[in-house]
Scaffold this motif. Structure first.
Motif, PDB file in Angstrom:
ATOM      1  N   UNK A 325       0.851  -1.188   0.000  1.00  0.00           N
ATOM      2  CA  UNK A 325       0.000   0.000   0.000  1.00  0.00           C
ATOM      3  C   UNK A 325       0.890   1.242   0.000  1.00  0.00           C
ATOM      4  N   UNK A 326       0.480   2.276  -0.743  1.00  0.00           N
ATOM      5  CA  UNK A 326       1.315   3.478  -0.874  1.00  0.00           C
ATOM      6  C   UNK A 326       1.554   4.151   0.466  1.00  0.00           C
ATOM      7  N   UNK A 327       0.525   4.272   1.289  1.00  0.00           N
ATOM      8  CA  UNK A 327       0.691   4.928   2.588  1.00  0.00           C
ATOM      9  C   UNK A 327       1.610   4.114   3.496  1.00  0.00           C
ATOM     10  N   UNK A 328       1.456   2.805   3.458  1.00  0.00           N
ATOM     11  CA  UNK A 328       2.324   1.946   4.266  1.00  0.00           C
ATOM     12  C   UNK A 328       3.759   2.050   3.779  1.00  0.00           C
ATOM     13  N   UNK A 391     -15.160 -15.877  17.210  1.00  0.00           N
ATOM     14  CA  UNK A 391     -15.687 -14.795  16.383  1.00  0.00           C
ATOM     15  C   UNK A 391     -14.519 -13.947  15.915  1.00  0.00           C
ATOM     16  N   UNK A 392     -14.682 -13.305  14.783  1.00  0.00           N
ATOM     17  CA  UNK A 392     -13.620 -12.457  14.238  1.00  0.00           C
ATOM     18  C   UNK A 392     -14.191 -11.077  13.958  1.00  0.00           C
ATOM     19  N   UNK A 393     -13.521 -10.061  14.502  1.00  0.00           N
ATOM     20  CA  UNK A 393     -13.868  -8.668  14.253  1.00  0.00           C
ATOM     21  C   UNK A 393     -12.719  -8.000  13.521  1.00  0.00           C
ATOM     22  N   UNK A 394     -13.065  -7.096  12.627  1.00  0.00           N
ATOM     23  CA  UNK A 394     -12.050  -6.403  11.833  1.00  0.00           C
ATOM     24  C   UNK A 394     -12.085  -4.906  12.144  1.00  0.00           C
ATOM     25  N   UNK A 395     -11.034  -4.350  12.706  1.00  0.00           N
ATOM     26  CA  UNK A 395     -11.014  -2.914  12.989  1.00  0.00           C
ATOM     27  C   UNK A 395     -11.238  -2.098  11.723  1.00  0.00           C
ATOM     28  N   UNK A 396     -12.074  -1.083  11.822  1.00  0.00           N
ATOM     29  CA  UNK A 396     -12.362  -0.214  10.674  1.00  0.00           C
ATOM     30  C   UNK A 396     -11.260   0.837  10.583  1.00  0.00           C
ATOM     31  N   UNK A 397     -10.093   0.379  10.196  1.00  0.00           N
ATOM     32  CA  UNK A 397      -8.905   1.225  10.139  1.00  0.00           C
ATOM     33  C   UNK A 397      -8.227   1.055   8.794  1.00  0.00           C
ATOM     34  N   UNK A 398      -7.338   1.974   8.506  1.00  0.00           N
ATOM     35  CA  UNK A 398      -6.571   1.892   7.269  1.00  0.00           C
ATOM     36  C   UNK A 398      -5.487   0.819   7.391  1.00  0.00           C
ATOM     37  N   UNK A 400      -2.412   1.317   6.926  1.00  0.00           N
ATOM     38  CA  UNK A 400      -1.305   1.946   7.639  1.00  0.00           C
ATOM     39  C   UNK A 400      -1.486   1.816   9.149  1.00  0.00           C
ATOM     40  N   UNK A 401      -2.694   2.075   9.640  1.00  0.00           N
ATOM     41  CA  UNK A 401      -2.950   1.977  11.079  1.00  0.00           C
ATOM     42  C   UNK A 401      -2.796   0.535  11.562  1.00  0.00           C
ATOM     43  N   UNK A 402      -3.201  -0.413  10.733  1.00  0.00           N
ATOM     44  CA  UNK A 402      -3.043  -1.821  11.107  1.00  0.00           C
ATOM     45  C   UNK A 402      -1.574  -2.228  11.098  1.00  0.00           C
ATOM     46  N   UNK A 403      -0.812  -1.695  10.156  1.00  0.00           N
ATOM     47  CA  UNK A 403       0.624  -1.994  10.114  1.00  0.00           C
ATOM     48  C   UNK A 403       1.314  -1.477  11.366  1.00  0.00           C
ATOM     49  N   UNK A 404       0.937  -0.284  11.805  1.00  0.00           N
ATOM     50  CA  UNK A 404       1.520   0.275  13.024  1.00  0.00           C
ATOM     51  C   UNK A 404       1.139  -0.570  14.246  1.00  0.00           C
ATOM     52  N   UNK A 405      -0.097  -1.061  14.269  1.00  0.00           N
ATOM     53  CA  UNK A 405      -0.536  -1.894  15.389  1.00  0.00           C
ATOM     54  C   UNK A 405       0.245  -3.201  15.429  1.00  0.00           C
ATOM     55  N   UNK A 406       0.502  -3.788  14.260  1.00  0.00           N
ATOM     56  CA  UNK A 406       1.268  -5.035  14.212  1.00  0.00           C
ATOM     57  C   UNK A 406       2.703  -4.800  14.667  1.00  0.00           C
ATOM     58  N   UNK A 407       3.288  -3.696  14.261  1.00  0.00           N
ATOM     59  CA  UNK A 407       4.635  -3.356  14.721  1.00  0.00           C
ATOM     60  C   UNK A 407       4.652  -3.233  16.243  1.00  0.00           C
ATOM     61  N   UNK A 408       3.642  -2.589  16.791  1.00  0.00           N
ATOM     62  CA  UNK A 408       3.567  -2.427  18.252  1.00  0.00           C
ATOM     63  C   UNK A 408       3.402  -3.785  18.926  1.00  0.00           C
ATOM     64  N   UNK A 443      -7.888   2.958  18.242  1.00  0.00           N
ATOM     65  CA  UNK A 443      -9.222   2.559  18.658  1.00  0.00           C
ATOM     66  C   UNK A 443      -9.493   3.067  20.074  1.00  0.00           C
ATOM     67  N   UNK A 444     -10.763   3.287  20.369  1.00  0.00           N
ATOM     68  CA  UNK A 444     -11.149   3.787  21.681  1.00  0.00           C
ATOM     69  C   UNK A 444     -11.784   2.664  22.499  1.00  0.00           C
ATOM     70  N   UNK A 445     -11.255   2.432  23.695  1.00  0.00           N
ATOM     71  CA  UNK A 445     -11.809   1.425  24.594  1.00  0.00           C
ATOM     72  C   UNK A 445     -12.060   2.056  25.955  1.00  0.00           C
ATOM     73  N   UNK A 446     -13.196   1.729  26.544  1.00  0.00           N
ATOM     74  CA  UNK A 446     -13.435   2.101  27.935  1.00  0.00           C
ATOM     75  C   UNK A 446     -12.877   0.985  28.812  1.00  0.00           C
TER      76      UNK A 446
END
Length: 517
Positions: A325-328, A391-398, A400-408, A443-446
């Motif tokens: 991806x170009x942004x990634x 169950x599987x949920x998919x974050x509604x993120x780009x 790029x944001x998912x790549x950063x999360x995986x790095x973290x 993502x926002x979590x309480x």
């Protein structure tokens, strides 16, 4: 109690577990040894709950309140949360009582000697006595403490879908134990113990400080001078303990034992490997897996139906394809990696963790990162999804944001499991904390405070999805739901609407009623 829980106290031993006379004599010794440790663990957990109640004198005063006080929403939730945790241990003890009450009907087998056979029957009785004494003693102590609050009956009898509490659960448990029938059963068990049981210790360590005798002595003390052992009117005031211990599995060795101990249907999950192959076809890097495993002791103390989450990172090949991806790519260059991809970035920044991510996990290639008793480790989907419901949920993120999360997430790998359940520190993590901190910037979590700890239950992922679905606040897309059915011993691909309601299931859903076909 049987009325409210839909035969919760009788269905399990007969239709699922089988009672002690159905266990092969050759297997009985190992089963008894495991169940003895379960009694010990439940006692410890119930003692921690009572100590925690002692620390909350605002909710559970040391003397009976003269006037009612309007509790805040947070206080009402805390009170129900304590009751839900109490029921966890109470139900496991009840299952043992039902399993071992027919100790005298164990059929003889020629695979062991007559002397050993009698010894096993004696231990089975002692286990029955230990489970009932603990259940009875701590029920009386809990009711005595709760009775000092004039709000306890209304608050604890209220229904709570989030905690899996049915309406009037508190009243039904009190009815079950605060009567002459319960006292008579206790007296009968003690008579049999004096006339028939041997002096051989039930505990493998042959502890001189026998917890069963403590429970029995406490029961007699609570009932001293009373026509019945205990009623709501004559509940004795419990001496205040000054412990602030929270109800969490704090000891590493105990928690590891819980996480590895399955009390029924050992070695087999409801979700098959063929179904896992189909699940894999629908996954993308960055997806979040919600998982439920029945019969594990580690479910004790965890609120709600869903008990575990894992982070699907995919294989190196899947990540390379997905993050083309170009942004990634632009972000990777900004990190100092020219003419490279996410794999080169991971290897460059975290070489030790990246190397670990390629090690086979039980013979399969890793594609998941999760926090389990071994720590934050790279596992395979074949291992992680071998559960009873997924169950599987998919974050509604780009991307790029998912790549950063995986790095973290890679950066968090190798850390130990957090048996203290403390979200305030990063040196050790629980399963939800790994996902939360990987996606924390996106993502926002309480994060609720539970029993003195800030901790995000796995069930809250499903709850949040359900409550925000089709609104501007929705943060996840639904991918799939494989729903296990304990009675059919199978799992089937289900649908969105069923998943949206799954977080409301009682923790003991498989014990309360047969699931809809």
């Amino acid at each position: 109690m049987k009325k409210i829980f839909g035969a919760l106290l009788s269905i399990l031993p007969l239709s699922v577990f089988g009672n002690v006379k159905d266990i092969a004599v050759s297997d009985l010794e190992n089963q008894i040894n495991q169940d003895v440790e379960l009694v010990r663990y439940c006692r410890d957990g119930l003692q921690e709950i009572l100590a925690y109640m002692d620390a909350l004198t605002v909710l559970f005063p040391t003397e009976r309140q003269k006037e009612k006080r309007l509790l805040t929403q947070q206080e009402r939730h805390e009170m129900r949360q304590i009751w839900s945790n109490y029921l966890d241990y109470h139900m496991h003890l009840e299952n043992l009582v039902d399993r071992y009450q027919e100790y005298d009907d164990i059929p003889f087998s020629n695979v062991i000697s007559a002397k050993k056979f009698e010894g096993l029957k004696n231990r089975a009785f002692k286990l029955y006595r230990a489970a009932y004494s603990a259940q009875y003693r701590f029920a009386m102590e809990f009711f005595a403490k709760a009775n000092n609050s004039r709000q306890s009956d209304k608050v604890l009898n209220d229904e709570s879908a989030e905690l899996g509490l049915p309406k009037d659960s508190y009243a039904e448990v009190k009815y079950e134990f605060l009567n002459v029938k319960a006292a008579s059963k206790f007296a009968a068990i003690e008579t049999i113990n004096r006339l028939w049981a041997t002096d051989e210790s039930l505990w493998l360590d042959e502890s001189k400080d026998d917890p069963v005798e403590k429970d029995v002595a406490r029961i007699w003390e609570l009932g001293k001078g009373k026509g019945e052992l205990m009623t709501l009117k004559n509940a004795l005031t419990i001496v205040k303990q000054k412990s602030k211990s929270a109800v969490m599995p704090a000891q590493t060795e105990i928690s590891e034992w819980m996480g590895d101990t399955k009390v029924y249907r050992k070695g087999r999950s409801l979700i098959s490997q063929e179904q896992i192959i189909k699940i894999r076809e629908k996954l993308l890097p960055g997806d979040i897996l919600l998982e439920r495993r029945e019969w594990y002791l580690s479910n004790i103390g965890l609120p709600g139906y869903w008990s575990h989450v894992a982070f699907f990172i995919g294989s190196p090949e899947e990540r390379t394809e997905f993050f083309a991806d170009e942004d990634v790519q632009r972000w990777i260059v900004e990190q100092g990696i020219v003419n490279g991809d996410l794999e080169k970035l991971l290897n460059n920044k975290l070489p030790k963790q990246y190397s670990a991510s390629k090690d086979l996990w039980h013979g399969d290639k890793p594609s998941v990162i999760e926090a389990i008793s071994e720590g934050v480790v790279f596992t395979s989907l074949e291992y992680s999804a071998a559960a009873d419901s997924v169950a599987v949920l998919r974050p509604k993120l780009s991307k790029l944001e998912k790549a950063k999360a995986i790095l973290h997430a890679f950066g968090l790998s190798g850390r130990p499991y957090d048996f203290s359940f403390d979200f305030q520190k990063d040196s050790a993590l629980v399963c939800t904390e790994l996902v939360y901190k990987s996606y924390e910037e996106h993502l926002q979590f309480d994060i609720p405070k539970m029993m003195g700890h800030f901790v995000l239950p796995a069930n809250d992922f499903a709850k949040q999805f359900s409550e925000t679905y089709a609104t501007d606040e929705q943060q996840f897309d639904y991918v799939l739901f494989v729903d296990g059915n304990e009675y059919e011993k199978t799992a089937k691909f289900s649908n969105l609407e069923t998943f949206k309601e799954s977080w409301k299931r009682p923790k003991w859903h498989i014990l309360t009623k047969k699931q809809a076909q």
